[in-house]
Design a protein around this motif. Structure first.
Motif, mmCIF file in Angstrom:
data_model
loop_
_atom_site.group_PDB
_atom_site.id
_atom_site.type_symbol
_atom_site.label_atom_id
_atom_site.label_comp_id
_atom_site.label_asym_id
_atom_site.label_seq_id
_atom_site.Cartn_x
_atom_site.Cartn_y
_atom_site.Cartn_z
ATOM 1 N N ALA A 20 0.834 -1.208 0.000
ATOM 2 C CA ALA A 20 0.000 0.000 0.000
ATOM 3 C C ALA A 20 0.868 1.257 0.000
ATOM 4 O O ALA A 20 0.565 2.227 -0.702
ATOM 5 C CB ALA A 20 -0.942 -0.012 1.209
ATOM 6 N N SER A 21 1.973 1.252 0.754
ATOM 7 C CA SER A 21 2.899 2.402 0.747
ATOM 8 C C SER A 21 3.466 2.606 -0.649
ATOM 9 O O SER A 21 3.615 3.736 -1.107
ATOM 10 C CB SER A 21 4.094 2.161 1.671
ATOM 11 O OG SER A 21 3.699 2.121 2.995
ATOM 12 N N CYS A 22 3.805 1.517 -1.287
ATOM 13 C CA CYS A 22 4.389 1.604 -2.625
ATOM 14 C C CYS A 22 3.342 2.156 -3.602
ATOM 15 O O CYS A 22 3.656 3.023 -4.423
ATOM 16 C CB CYS A 22 4.910 0.240 -3.061
ATOM 17 S SG CYS A 22 6.020 0.338 -4.495
ATOM 18 N N ILE A 38 17.422 7.974 -8.423
ATOM 19 C CA ILE A 38 17.057 8.239 -7.025
ATOM 20 C C ILE A 38 18.129 9.083 -6.326
ATOM 21 O O ILE A 38 17.848 9.799 -5.377
ATOM 22 C CB ILE A 38 16.817 6.929 -6.240
ATOM 23 C CG1 ILE A 38 17.980 5.946 -6.472
ATOM 24 C CG2 ILE A 38 15.498 6.293 -6.665
ATOM 25 C CD1 ILE A 38 17.979 4.793 -5.529
ATOM 26 N N ALA A 39 19.358 9.000 -6.808
ATOM 27 C CA ALA A 39 20.471 9.842 -6.359
ATOM 28 C C ALA A 39 21.451 9.859 -7.545
ATOM 29 O O ALA A 39 21.405 8.951 -8.390
ATOM 30 C CB ALA A 39 21.122 9.265 -5.105
ATOM 31 N N PRO A 40 22.314 10.861 -7.613
ATOM 32 C CA PRO A 40 23.201 10.956 -8.784
ATOM 33 C C PRO A 40 23.981 9.667 -9.049
ATOM 34 O O PRO A 40 24.664 9.161 -8.157
ATOM 35 C CB PRO A 40 24.139 12.116 -8.425
ATOM 36 C CG PRO A 40 23.320 12.961 -7.489
ATOM 37 C CD PRO A 40 22.509 11.980 -6.682
ATOM 38 N N GLN A 149 10.741 -2.959 1.322
ATOM 39 C CA GLN A 149 10.990 -1.797 2.172
ATOM 40 C C GLN A 149 12.325 -1.134 1.838
ATOM 41 O O GLN A 149 12.438 0.087 1.855
ATOM 42 C CB GLN A 149 10.986 -2.208 3.654
ATOM 43 C CG GLN A 149 9.590 -2.401 4.218
ATOM 44 C CD GLN A 149 8.848 -1.081 4.432
ATOM 45 O OE1 GLN A 149 9.440 -0.033 4.656
ATOM 46 N NE2 GLN A 149 7.522 -1.143 4.356
ATOM 47 N N TYR A 150 13.319 -1.945 1.560
ATOM 48 C CA TYR A 150 14.653 -1.435 1.207
ATOM 49 C C TYR A 150 14.546 -0.500 0.000
ATOM 50 O O TYR A 150 15.054 0.620 0.007
ATOM 51 C CB TYR A 150 15.536 -2.648 0.900
ATOM 52 C CG TYR A 150 16.974 -2.370 0.552
ATOM 53 C CD1 TYR A 150 17.962 -2.376 1.536
ATOM 54 C CD2 TYR A 150 17.364 -2.150 -0.761
ATOM 55 C CE1 TYR A 150 19.293 -2.158 1.217
ATOM 56 C CE2 TYR A 150 18.698 -1.920 -1.091
ATOM 57 C CZ TYR A 150 19.658 -1.932 -0.095
ATOM 58 O OH TYR A 150 20.984 -1.711 -0.412
ATOM 59 N N HIS A 151 13.839 -0.968 -1.033
ATOM 60 C CA HIS A 151 13.727 -0.155 -2.246
ATOM 61 C C HIS A 151 12.697 0.966 -2.104
ATOM 62 O O HIS A 151 12.815 1.994 -2.775
ATOM 63 C CB HIS A 151 13.418 -1.039 -3.445
ATOM 64 C CG HIS A 151 14.597 -1.899 -3.834
ATOM 65 N ND1 HIS A 151 15.831 -1.365 -4.133
ATOM 66 C CD2 HIS A 151 14.739 -3.244 -3.943
ATOM 67 C CE1 HIS A 151 16.678 -2.347 -4.428
ATOM 68 N NE2 HIS A 151 16.045 -3.497 -4.309
ATOM 69 N N LEU A 152 11.720 0.779 -1.225
ATOM 70 C CA LEU A 152 10.758 1.866 -0.945
ATOM 71 C C LEU A 152 11.482 3.076 -0.362
ATOM 72 O O LEU A 152 11.178 4.217 -0.716
ATOM 73 C CB LEU A 152 9.727 1.403 0.093
ATOM 74 C CG LEU A 152 8.372 0.950 -0.390
ATOM 75 C CD1 LEU A 152 7.506 0.582 0.804
ATOM 76 C CD2 LEU A 152 7.693 2.026 -1.226
ATOM 77 N N GLY A 153 12.420 2.811 0.526
ATOM 78 C CA GLY A 153 13.216 3.893 1.118
ATOM 79 C C GLY A 153 13.949 4.672 0.033
ATOM 80 O O GLY A 153 14.146 5.886 0.146
ATOM 81 N N GLN A 154 14.342 3.970 -1.025
ATOM 82 C CA GLN A 154 15.054 4.626 -2.132
ATOM 83 C C GLN A 154 14.098 5.380 -3.045
ATOM 84 O O GLN A 154 14.330 6.524 -3.418
ATOM 85 C CB GLN A 154 15.839 3.560 -2.919
ATOM 86 C CG GLN A 154 16.879 2.865 -2.042
ATOM 87 C CD GLN A 154 17.654 1.786 -2.764
ATOM 88 O OE1 GLN A 154 17.134 1.141 -3.674
ATOM 89 N NE2 GLN A 154 18.885 1.566 -2.349
ATOM 90 N N LEU A 155 12.979 4.725 -3.407
ATOM 91 C CA LEU A 155 11.994 5.366 -4.289
ATOM 92 C C LEU A 155 11.443 6.646 -3.665
ATOM 93 O O LEU A 155 11.122 7.606 -4.360
ATOM 94 C CB LEU A 155 10.838 4.402 -4.570
ATOM 95 C CG LEU A 155 11.059 3.364 -5.677
ATOM 96 C CD1 LEU A 155 9.945 2.319 -5.657
ATOM 97 C CD2 LEU A 155 11.108 4.045 -7.056
ATOM 98 N N GLN B 149 15.210 -1.743 7.241
ATOM 99 C CA GLN B 149 15.467 -2.015 5.825
ATOM 100 C C GLN B 149 15.211 -0.781 4.963
ATOM 101 O O GLN B 149 15.949 -0.514 4.019
ATOM 102 C CB GLN B 149 14.581 -3.174 5.334
ATOM 103 C CG GLN B 149 15.081 -4.545 5.752
ATOM 104 C CD GLN B 149 16.324 -4.973 4.983
ATOM 105 O OE1 GLN B 149 16.554 -4.568 3.856
ATOM 106 N NE2 GLN B 149 17.139 -5.790 5.613
ATOM 107 N N TYR B 150 14.162 -0.055 5.295
ATOM 108 C CA TYR B 150 13.811 1.164 4.557
ATOM 109 C C TYR B 150 14.997 2.141 4.575
ATOM 110 O O TYR B 150 15.411 2.652 3.534
ATOM 111 C CB TYR B 150 12.581 1.771 5.245
ATOM 112 C CG TYR B 150 12.008 3.018 4.630
ATOM 113 C CD1 TYR B 150 10.973 2.937 3.696
ATOM 114 C CD2 TYR B 150 12.451 4.284 5.001
ATOM 115 C CE1 TYR B 150 10.407 4.084 3.151
ATOM 116 C CE2 TYR B 150 11.892 5.435 4.456
ATOM 117 C CZ TYR B 150 10.875 5.329 3.540
ATOM 118 O OH TYR B 150 10.314 6.467 3.004
ATOM 119 N N HIS B 151 15.560 2.357 5.749
ATOM 120 C CA HIS B 151 16.678 3.305 5.853
ATOM 121 C C HIS B 151 17.997 2.700 5.375
ATOM 122 O O HIS B 151 18.884 3.431 4.949
ATOM 123 C CB HIS B 151 16.777 3.842 7.278
ATOM 124 C CG HIS B 151 15.635 4.748 7.621
ATOM 125 N ND1 HIS B 151 15.324 5.863 6.884
ATOM 126 C CD2 HIS B 151 14.709 4.706 8.618
ATOM 127 C CE1 HIS B 151 14.256 6.479 7.396
ATOM 128 N NE2 HIS B 151 13.861 5.789 8.456
#
Lengths: 159, 159
Positions: A20-22, A38-40, A149-155, B149-151
């Motif tokens: 749902a967050s995604c 997502i970053a340079p 979650q790992y990639h959500l933090g990045q997106l 994981q998010y961070h």
């Protein structure tokens, strides 16, 4: 409610909340923004979206729930790093894949009986599973929630 | 092994692997790199490290396992966004806090008996817990693994 059912609920609450967050995040980003890094020098949003779909597609195999929906994503989004292949999928197309896949996974997950989640996944042998009963289908949900979650933090950085 | 013990193992395997990933990542980053933003205009590495320690400290309260180790991190790393306060903690100091806290948490977690993980955490009332048995101590581990994981996905961008 039995303890095992409580536990299945805990683990699926986390999976569903992460999905749902995604969804919320994707809906807040334009297709143009998804083309950005997502970053340079790092992965682009579109790559991470395709990567998540490819990884979740592989869950169908691991959970013995049928064939992949989008096997064509394996090469560009799992085997290849970003910006090494020409993506033929548009952001808009990947959004459709994502939504459809979420629906399909939800239906299949809802159909598995509680005890089914404690059966072995397809990447572990019967012999190993006898010694390592934690390598079950429910564990696939736990590890893929972590991955999401790992990639959500990045997106999230695209906001 | 009983099902509940298998489940506790599954959830702690994920927590421990996430902590180990964070350790490996932190060891690969210099103090100077931790001062950098994970992406232009976003949180700095040092802020995310302090934030993780502050959130994990709060787990001690939620799990009824004693007082916070570093309550002074609450204000700068939980209540305030990055770059709005002058941090008095150095990256080197936060690394020491992190390592020490990981040790303390591990000991306390190891000491809780399996059935203890299915008792209510401190932020839920006895009445609500009777209706919602998933709001137990083990669920705190699940949700904080997600948060970590998010961070981690963001800290990884400093590499």
């Amino acid at each position: 409610m039995k303890t095992t059912e409580t536990i299945i609920k805990m683990i699926f609450d986390r999976w569903n909340a992460s999905i749902a967050s995604c969804d919320t995040l994707l809906n807040s980003l334009t297709d143009e923004t998804l083309q950005k890094e997502i970053a340079p020098g790092k992965n682009r949003g579109i790559y991470l979206l395709g990567h998540l779909i490819a990884v979740h597609d592989d869950m169908l195999i691991l959970l013995d729930m049928g064939e992949k929906l989008y096997p064509e994503l394996n090469e560009p989004f799992l085997k290849s790093p970003d910006k090494t292949t020409t993506l033929i999928q548009s952001a808009s197309e990947l959004r459709t894949f994502w939504s459809n896949q979420c629906e399909v996974l939800k239906q299949k997950f809802d159909n598995l009986k509680p005890e089914g989640w404690f059966e072995k996944h397809t990447a572990v042998s019967t012999e190993d599973f006898a010694k390592e009963p934690h390598r079950n289908k429910l564990n696939i949900i736990i590890t893929r929630t972590s991955h999401l979650q790992y990639h959500l933090g990045q997106l999230q950085l695209l906001k």
